[in-house]
Design a protein around this motif. Sequence first.
Motif, PDB file in Angstrom:
ATOM      1  N   VAL A  16      -4.841  -7.148   3.963  1.00  0.00           N
ATOM      2  CA  VAL A  16      -6.246  -6.865   4.271  1.00  0.00           C
ATOM      3  C   VAL A  16      -6.355  -6.075   5.573  1.00  0.00           C
ATOM      4  N   GLU A  17      -5.613  -6.500   6.593  1.00  0.00           N
ATOM      5  CA  GLU A  17      -5.648  -5.803   7.883  1.00  0.00           C
ATOM      6  C   GLU A  17      -5.057  -4.392   7.770  1.00  0.00           C
ATOM      7  N   ILE A  18      -3.914  -4.278   7.117  1.00  0.00           N
ATOM      8  CA  ILE A  18      -3.260  -2.970   6.968  1.00  0.00           C
ATOM      9  C   ILE A  18      -4.131  -2.043   6.123  1.00  0.00           C
ATOM     10  N   ASP A  19      -4.697  -2.570   5.039  1.00  0.00           N
ATOM     11  CA  ASP A  19      -5.520  -1.744   4.158  1.00  0.00           C
ATOM     12  C   ASP A  19      -6.804  -1.296   4.846  1.00  0.00           C
ATOM     13  N   ALA A  20      -7.378  -2.139   5.687  1.00  0.00           N
ATOM     14  CA  ALA A  20      -8.572  -1.739   6.434  1.00  0.00           C
ATOM     15  C   ALA A  20      -8.251  -0.559   7.348  1.00  0.00           C
ATOM     16  N   ALA A  21      -7.095  -0.614   7.995  1.00  0.00           N
ATOM     17  CA  ALA A  21      -6.679   0.508   8.847  1.00  0.00           C
ATOM     18  C   ALA A  21      -6.415   1.750   8.000  1.00  0.00           C
ATOM     19  N   TYR A  22      -5.802   1.569   6.840  1.00  0.00           N
ATOM     20  CA  TYR A  22      -5.553   2.681   5.916  1.00  0.00           C
ATOM     21  C   TYR A  22      -6.882   3.308   5.488  1.00  0.00           C
ATOM     22  N   ASP A  26      -7.974   9.190   8.335  1.00  0.00           N
ATOM     23  CA  ASP A  26      -8.543  10.413   7.765  1.00  0.00           C
ATOM     24  C   ASP A  26      -7.810  10.771   6.468  1.00  0.00           C
ATOM     25  N   ILE A  27      -8.353  11.698   5.730  1.00  0.00           N
ATOM     26  CA  ILE A  27      -7.855  12.024   4.395  1.00  0.00           C
ATOM     27  C   ILE A  27      -6.399  12.505   4.426  1.00  0.00           C
ATOM     28  N   ASN A  28      -6.027  13.244   5.449  1.00  0.00           N
ATOM     29  CA  ASN A  28      -4.646  13.735   5.533  1.00  0.00           C
ATOM     30  C   ASN A  28      -3.658  12.591   5.725  1.00  0.00           C
ATOM     31  N   GLU A  29      -4.034  11.628   6.555  1.00  0.00           N
ATOM     32  CA  GLU A  29      -3.182  10.458   6.766  1.00  0.00           C
ATOM     33  C   GLU A  29      -3.099   9.627   5.489  1.00  0.00           C
ATOM     34  N   LYS A  30      -4.221   9.499   4.786  1.00  0.00           N
ATOM     35  CA  LYS A  30      -4.232   8.746   3.536  1.00  0.00           C
ATOM     36  C   LYS A  30      -3.318   9.378   2.493  1.00  0.00           C
ATOM     37  N   LEU A  31      -3.310  10.701   2.436  1.00  0.00           N
ATOM     38  CA  LEU A  31      -2.449  11.382   1.474  1.00  0.00           C
ATOM     39  C   LEU A  31      -0.976  11.055   1.711  1.00  0.00           C
ATOM     40  N   VAL A  32      -0.599  10.967   2.967  1.00  0.00           N
ATOM     41  CA  VAL A  32       0.783  10.649   3.313  1.00  0.00           C
ATOM     42  C   VAL A  32       1.108   9.200   2.955  1.00  0.00           C
ATOM     43  N   MET A  33       0.155   8.310   3.138  1.00  0.00           N
ATOM     44  CA  MET A  33       0.409   6.876   2.983  1.00  0.00           C
ATOM     45  C   MET A  33       0.046   6.302   1.618  1.00  0.00           C
ATOM     46  N   GLU A  35       0.980   6.489  -1.573  1.00  0.00           N
ATOM     47  CA  GLU A  35       2.004   5.920  -2.466  1.00  0.00           C
ATOM     48  C   GLU A  35       2.523   4.583  -1.932  1.00  0.00           C
ATOM     49  N   THR A  36       2.788   4.518  -0.642  1.00  0.00           N
ATOM     50  CA  THR A  36       3.289   3.280  -0.045  1.00  0.00           C
ATOM     51  C   THR A  36       2.222   2.196  -0.068  1.00  0.00           C
ATOM     52  N   ARG A  37       0.979   2.565   0.197  1.00  0.00           N
ATOM     53  CA  ARG A  37      -0.125   1.598   0.163  1.00  0.00           C
ATOM     54  C   ARG A  37      -0.280   1.018  -1.233  1.00  0.00           C
ATOM     55  N   ASN A  38      -0.213   1.872  -2.244  1.00  0.00           N
ATOM     56  CA  ASN A  38      -0.350   1.397  -3.627  1.00  0.00           C
ATOM     57  C   ASN A  38       0.821   0.512  -4.031  1.00  0.00           C
ATOM     58  N   LYS A  39       2.014   0.846  -3.565  1.00  0.00           N
ATOM     59  CA  LYS A  39       3.173   0.005  -3.856  1.00  0.00           C
ATOM     60  C   LYS A  39       3.012  -1.365  -3.195  1.00  0.00           C
ATOM     61  N   ILE A  80       0.465   2.269  10.751  1.00  0.00           N
ATOM     62  CA  ILE A  80      -0.002   1.832   9.439  1.00  0.00           C
ATOM     63  C   ILE A  80       1.097   2.079   8.411  1.00  0.00           C
ATOM     64  N   GLN A  81       1.673   3.274   8.439  1.00  0.00           N
ATOM     65  CA  GLN A  81       2.754   3.611   7.501  1.00  0.00           C
ATOM     66  C   GLN A  81       3.942   2.678   7.710  1.00  0.00           C
ATOM     67  N   THR A  82       4.303   2.419   8.950  1.00  0.00           N
ATOM     68  CA  THR A  82       5.418   1.516   9.242  1.00  0.00           C
ATOM     69  C   THR A  82       5.116   0.115   8.738  1.00  0.00           C
ATOM     70  N   ALA A  83       3.900  -0.364   8.975  1.00  0.00           N
ATOM     71  CA  ALA A  83       3.519  -1.698   8.504  1.00  0.00           C
ATOM     72  C   ALA A  83       3.550  -1.763   6.984  1.00  0.00           C
ATOM     73  N   LEU A  84       3.075  -0.704   6.320  1.00  0.00           N
ATOM     74  CA  LEU A  84       3.131  -0.672   4.855  1.00  0.00           C
ATOM     75  C   LEU A  84       4.575  -0.725   4.355  1.00  0.00           C
ATOM     76  N   LEU A  85       5.440   0.041   4.989  1.00  0.00           N
ATOM     77  CA  LEU A  85       6.853   0.045   4.578  1.00  0.00           C
ATOM     78  C   LEU A  85       7.502  -1.313   4.821  1.00  0.00           C
ATOM     79  N   GLN A  86       7.184  -1.944   5.939  1.00  0.00           N
ATOM     80  CA  GLN A  86       7.733  -3.277   6.213  1.00  0.00           C
ATOM     81  C   GLN A  86       7.197  -4.300   5.216  1.00  0.00           C
TER      82      GLN A  86
END
Length: 96
Positions: A16-22, A26-33, A35-39, A80-86
């Motif tokens: 919930v915390e990581i997804d709120a930050a995601y 911005d849209i460019n950051e979301k594009l990068v993240m 796939e990892t967020r969905n996984k 955010i990306q690091t937290a998602l990967l962890q």
Amino acid sequence: MNNLDELIRAAKNSFVEIDAAYQAADINEKLVMAETRNKAADQLIALQAKRLIRNASAITDADITEMKNLKDRIDDAAQIQTALLQFVGLLAKFVG
């Protein structure tokens, strides 16, 4: 509460915390993240499904602590990306 239930609760809170930050990124950051967020979301669902078979013997107190600490590590998109990967890495131990 057994370790599986505790890990699921910690995973939900962290996600919930990581997804709120995601979602606030911005849209460019979301594009990068994305796939990892969905996984991460898929693995959380798989972990919850695992509750049905009660295969919690491999979950340690250290795993639960690590999951609880993930939500405290996010201040910017890189974190955010690091937290998602962890998050994905930790849950992969239990859901494959």
